[in-house]
Motif scaffolding. Structure first.
Motif, PDB file in Angstrom:
ATOM      1  N   TRP A  37       0.831  -1.207   0.000  1.00  0.00           N
ATOM      2  CA  TRP A  37       0.000   0.000   0.000  1.00  0.00           C
ATOM      3  C   TRP A  37       0.866   1.257   0.000  1.00  0.00           C
ATOM      4  O   TRP A  37       0.647   2.175  -0.797  1.00  0.00           O
ATOM      5  CB  TRP A  37      -0.916  -0.054   1.222  1.00  0.00           C
ATOM      6  CG  TRP A  37      -1.769   1.155   1.445  1.00  0.00           C
ATOM      7  CD1 TRP A  37      -2.834   1.567   0.708  1.00  0.00           C
ATOM      8  CD2 TRP A  37      -1.636   2.100   2.506  1.00  0.00           C
ATOM      9  NE1 TRP A  37      -3.381   2.708   1.240  1.00  0.00           N
ATOM     10  CE2 TRP A  37      -2.666   3.055   2.345  1.00  0.00           C
ATOM     11  CE3 TRP A  37      -0.754   2.225   3.592  1.00  0.00           C
ATOM     12  CZ2 TRP A  37      -2.822   4.132   3.231  1.00  0.00           C
ATOM     13  CZ3 TRP A  37      -0.916   3.280   4.459  1.00  0.00           C
ATOM     14  CH2 TRP A  37      -1.936   4.220   4.280  1.00  0.00           C
ATOM     15  N   LEU A  38       1.872   1.294   0.866  1.00  0.00           N
ATOM     16  CA  LEU A  38       2.754   2.455   0.943  1.00  0.00           C
ATOM     17  C   LEU A  38       3.563   2.634  -0.340  1.00  0.00           C
ATOM     18  O   LEU A  38       3.695   3.749  -0.863  1.00  0.00           O
ATOM     19  CB  LEU A  38       3.705   2.311   2.135  1.00  0.00           C
ATOM     20  CG  LEU A  38       3.125   2.625   3.516  1.00  0.00           C
ATOM     21  CD1 LEU A  38       4.131   2.277   4.608  1.00  0.00           C
ATOM     22  CD2 LEU A  38       2.739   4.104   3.610  1.00  0.00           C
ATOM     23  N   LEU A  39       4.109   1.549  -0.872  1.00  0.00           N
ATOM     24  CA  LEU A  39       4.934   1.637  -2.069  1.00  0.00           C
ATOM     25  C   LEU A  39       4.128   2.141  -3.274  1.00  0.00           C
ATOM     26  O   LEU A  39       4.614   2.973  -4.049  1.00  0.00           O
ATOM     27  CB  LEU A  39       5.545   0.271  -2.394  1.00  0.00           C
ATOM     28  CG  LEU A  39       6.617  -0.229  -1.425  1.00  0.00           C
ATOM     29  CD1 LEU A  39       7.053  -1.645  -1.789  1.00  0.00           C
ATOM     30  CD2 LEU A  39       7.821   0.713  -1.421  1.00  0.00           C
ATOM     31  N   ILE A  40       2.905   1.661  -3.413  1.00  0.00           N
ATOM     32  CA  ILE A  40       2.078   2.084  -4.550  1.00  0.00           C
ATOM     33  C   ILE A  40       1.692   3.547  -4.437  1.00  0.00           C
ATOM     34  O   ILE A  40       1.730   4.291  -5.422  1.00  0.00           O
ATOM     35  CB  ILE A  40       0.817   1.195  -4.649  1.00  0.00           C
ATOM     36  CG1 ILE A  40       1.209  -0.221  -5.057  1.00  0.00           C
ATOM     37  CG2 ILE A  40      -0.182   1.771  -5.657  1.00  0.00           C
ATOM     38  CD1 ILE A  40       0.071  -1.224  -4.955  1.00  0.00           C
ATOM     39  N   LEU A  41       1.344   3.984  -3.239  1.00  0.00           N
ATOM     40  CA  LEU A  41       0.951   5.378  -3.059  1.00  0.00           C
ATOM     41  C   LEU A  41       2.129   6.337  -3.224  1.00  0.00           C
ATOM     42  O   LEU A  41       1.980   7.431  -3.769  1.00  0.00           O
ATOM     43  CB  LEU A  41       0.317   5.579  -1.673  1.00  0.00           C
ATOM     44  CG  LEU A  41      -1.013   4.877  -1.416  1.00  0.00           C
ATOM     45  CD1 LEU A  41      -1.580   5.287  -0.065  1.00  0.00           C
ATOM     46  CD2 LEU A  41      -2.027   5.175  -2.514  1.00  0.00           C
ATOM     47  N   LEU A  42       3.314   5.916  -2.775  1.00  0.00           N
ATOM     48  CA  LEU A  42       4.481   6.803  -2.821  1.00  0.00           C
ATOM     49  C   LEU A  42       5.219   6.741  -4.157  1.00  0.00           C
ATOM     50  O   LEU A  42       5.755   7.761  -4.620  1.00  0.00           O
ATOM     51  CB  LEU A  42       5.451   6.445  -1.686  1.00  0.00           C
ATOM     52  CG  LEU A  42       4.944   6.682  -0.255  1.00  0.00           C
ATOM     53  CD1 LEU A  42       5.969   6.176   0.762  1.00  0.00           C
ATOM     54  CD2 LEU A  42       4.646   8.166  -0.021  1.00  0.00           C
ATOM     55  N   PHE A  43       5.256   5.574  -4.787  1.00  0.00           N
ATOM     56  CA  PHE A  43       6.044   5.404  -6.011  1.00  0.00           C
ATOM     57  C   PHE A  43       5.220   4.729  -7.110  1.00  0.00           C
ATOM     58  O   PHE A  43       5.561   3.629  -7.568  1.00  0.00           O
ATOM     59  CB  PHE A  43       7.306   4.577  -5.718  1.00  0.00           C
ATOM     60  CG  PHE A  43       8.090   5.051  -4.540  1.00  0.00           C
ATOM     61  CD1 PHE A  43       8.855   6.206  -4.616  1.00  0.00           C
ATOM     62  CD2 PHE A  43       8.051   4.345  -3.340  1.00  0.00           C
ATOM     63  CE1 PHE A  43       9.591   6.653  -3.522  1.00  0.00           C
ATOM     64  CE2 PHE A  43       8.773   4.781  -2.233  1.00  0.00           C
ATOM     65  CZ  PHE A  43       9.547   5.942  -2.325  1.00  0.00           C
ATOM     66  N   PRO A  44       4.152   5.360  -7.568  1.00  0.00           N
ATOM     67  CA  PRO A  44       3.273   4.713  -8.555  1.00  0.00           C
ATOM     68  C   PRO A  44       3.964   4.386  -9.876  1.00  0.00           C
ATOM     69  O   PRO A  44       3.660   3.375 -10.504  1.00  0.00           O
ATOM     70  CB  PRO A  44       2.151   5.737  -8.747  1.00  0.00           C
ATOM     71  CG  PRO A  44       2.743   7.046  -8.328  1.00  0.00           C
ATOM     72  CD  PRO A  44       3.681   6.715  -7.222  1.00  0.00           C
ATOM     73  N   HIS A  45       4.923   5.237 -10.309  1.00  0.00           N
ATOM     74  CA  HIS A  45       5.575   5.004 -11.599  1.00  0.00           C
ATOM     75  C   HIS A  45       6.356   3.695 -11.629  1.00  0.00           C
ATOM     76  O   HIS A  45       6.527   3.094 -12.695  1.00  0.00           O
ATOM     77  CB  HIS A  45       6.510   6.173 -11.934  1.00  0.00           C
ATOM     78  CG  HIS A  45       5.797   7.375 -12.456  1.00  0.00           C
ATOM     79  ND1 HIS A  45       5.034   8.177 -11.650  1.00  0.00           N
ATOM     80  CD2 HIS A  45       5.712   7.897 -13.703  1.00  0.00           C
ATOM     81  CE1 HIS A  45       4.521   9.163 -12.375  1.00  0.00           C
ATOM     82  NE2 HIS A  45       4.899   9.013 -13.618  1.00  0.00           N
ATOM     83  N   VAL A  46       6.852   3.272 -10.467  1.00  0.00           N
ATOM     84  CA  VAL A  46       7.621   2.027 -10.403  1.00  0.00           C
ATOM     85  C   VAL A  46       6.774   0.845 -10.864  1.00  0.00           C
ATOM     86  O   VAL A  46       7.287  -0.113 -11.446  1.00  0.00           O
ATOM     87  CB  VAL A  46       8.125   1.799  -8.958  1.00  0.00           C
ATOM     88  CG1 VAL A  46       8.748   0.415  -8.813  1.00  0.00           C
ATOM     89  CG2 VAL A  46       9.130   2.875  -8.577  1.00  0.00           C
TER      90      VAL A  46
END
Length: 463
Positions: free
Chosen positions: A334-343
């Motif tokens: 959840w945190l990774l998607i919200l913070l780094f969507p382009h990845v």
């Protein structure tokens, strides 16, 4: 082999989870590679990559249907076989395996003929436009010939995992995935087969995985041996397997219906770019949930065996550990998607319009991914305990009773109708997770816990 089973009832839970669940999680991640690698390569085909990627996205509901039938037999039969082993009833467990194998073969043949004969109208129904239909047909008309390999590799692998041989199940999937990674660029680019090359690579890879599964289940290491004499259907046992497998089947089948609803609504409100974004999101959702499913499958032999043996203390301990790990992983994703969507978007496309649109909508779609860990941990434990009715209700709740209606209701109230379609996901996630956790505590709190604490475990049992 008996010593292997005894470990499920005596070895420390945390050690068992590491030994059994980690390979199962890895196997689920590797299994994701089958579809993910195809989409990454297809999305980068020169000039037509974004349309081809969207075309493959339209095929996903059909692929989900095939997986759903695999789950109906495999995910239904494997927990019952595990419970039978816990009761020291190996003959019944082997009859379950034989019945499921025959049913799986007959079902695969029927599905191949049916899907191949009506693939075009199905793909149009599932959201293919005039621009994306040719790519969808190229892929699906070849992919469907590998149905038997796909269903065998998925369903029969459940019987390997149910015995606690998660490393073996991981190896069977890993071997196929490596084969797919190697063959994809050869067929797609070197031989210039395009999306048909991706389908052919997948078929050959699944055939290899299925062969390895059958070799193991026919060998000497397995507790459940697949023998020619056992290849007949015990309809009483098969009926029980199908009843329990109905929950995972409905979960997967409604995933297909759900994806169709998403595709058709997004095509209406946002065009091919919105459908393309949904194809990417579906892959990211698999990345977010399949490890949770793998963790649950790894814990399932512990839960099923000890539940069958009447050791409720270890069942409770296994569930609490599963819940903690599942919540931790879902929170991280959840945190990774919200913070780094382009990845999570750039590996699938270099189309600027699709990247911009996906980057905006991905935060909405995954806004409540945080709660998915609790939902999946409880829902899969219901299956492991043989609770078919409740697991079926929960399978229907999130997708059929909540998400599908919201996909059509929310656009009536919001000006950005495509965004409203994506918003249906986090709303249904929140309601479904709350309901699932509440039902689990209501049904099993008194049975598995005493005054909020685990029942005491003897030192001999923990060693």
């Amino acid at each position: 082999m008996q010593q292997h089973n005894d470990a499920l009832g005596t070895e420390k839970i945390s050690k068992l989870v590491v030994r059994l669940a980690v390979p199962s999680v890895v196997a689920q991640l590797i299994n994701l590679v089958y579809n993910m690698v195809d989409r990454i390569y297809i999305g980068h085909i020169p000039e037509v990559g974004s349309l081809a990627l969207t075309g493959i996205g339209v095929c996903m509901p059909l692929m989900m249907i095939l997986t759903a039938f695999s789950q109906l037999i495999g995910a239904g039969g494997a927990p019952l076989a595990s419970i039978s082993l816990g009761k020291q009833d190996a003959p019944t467990a082997e009859r379950i395996l034989g019945s499921c194998t025959v049913a799986l073969i007959l079902m695969s043949i029927a599905l191949t003929v049916l899907v191949r004969s009506i693939s075009e109208p199905l793909l149009v129904l599932f959201g293919a436009s005039s621009d994306t239909l040719p790519y969808a047909l190229e892929y699906m008309n070849l992919y469907v010939w590998g149905t038997l390999f796909s269903t065998c590799s998925i369903a029969l692998n459940c019987f390997i995992t149910a015995q606690g041989f998660t490393k073996i199940s991981m190896i069977t999937v890993l071997t196929g995935a490596i084969c797919n990674i190697i063959l994809d660029p050869i067929f797609i680019f070197a031989l210039q087969m395009g999306v048909r090359g991706a389908a052919l690579a997948t078929i050959l890879s699944q055939a290899l995985s299925a062969s390895l599964v059958l070799v193991f289940l026919s060998g000497k290491r397995t507790n459940l041996r697949l023998q020619k004499s056992g290849l007949h259907i015990d309809f009483r046992l098969l009926g029980k397997c199908l009843a329990l497998g109905l929950s995972p089947f409905v979960m997967q089948f409604t995933e297909c219906i759900l994806f169709v609803c998403f595709n058709r609504s997004l095509l209406k409100y946002g065009g091919d770019v919105a459908v393309g974004a949904m194809t990417i999101f579906a892959t990211v959702m698999q990345l977010s949930t399949l490890p949770l499913v793998g963790m649950a499958q790894g814990v399932q032999p512990i839960t099923g065996y000890n539940y069958g043996a009447g050791n409720k203390t270890r069942v409770a301990e296994a569930f609490k550990l599963l819940l903690k790990i599942s919540l931790g992983y879902s929170a991280l994703m959840w945190l990774l998607i919200l913070l780094f969507p382009h990845v999570f978007i750039l590996p699938f496309t270099n189309d600027a319009a699709l990247i911009a649109y996906s980057s905006k909508m991905i935060r909405i779609y995954f806004a409540m991914l945080l709660v998915m860990g609790a939902q999946l941990a409880c829902q899969n434990t219901f299956v492991a305990l043989g609770n078919a009715k409740t697991s079926l209700f929960l399978a229907l709740l999130r997708k059929v009773f909540l998400l599908i209606p919201l996909i059509y209701i929310l656009p009536c109230f919001l000006s950005d109708q495509a965004m409203a379609v994506f918003l249906a996901e986090p709303i249904s996630d929140t309601i479904a997770a709350t309901t699932t956790l509440t039902l689990f505590l209501k049904q099993y709190r008194d049975e598995l816990f005493v005054r909020g604490k685990h029942l005491s475990v003897s030192a001999d049992q923990e060693r």
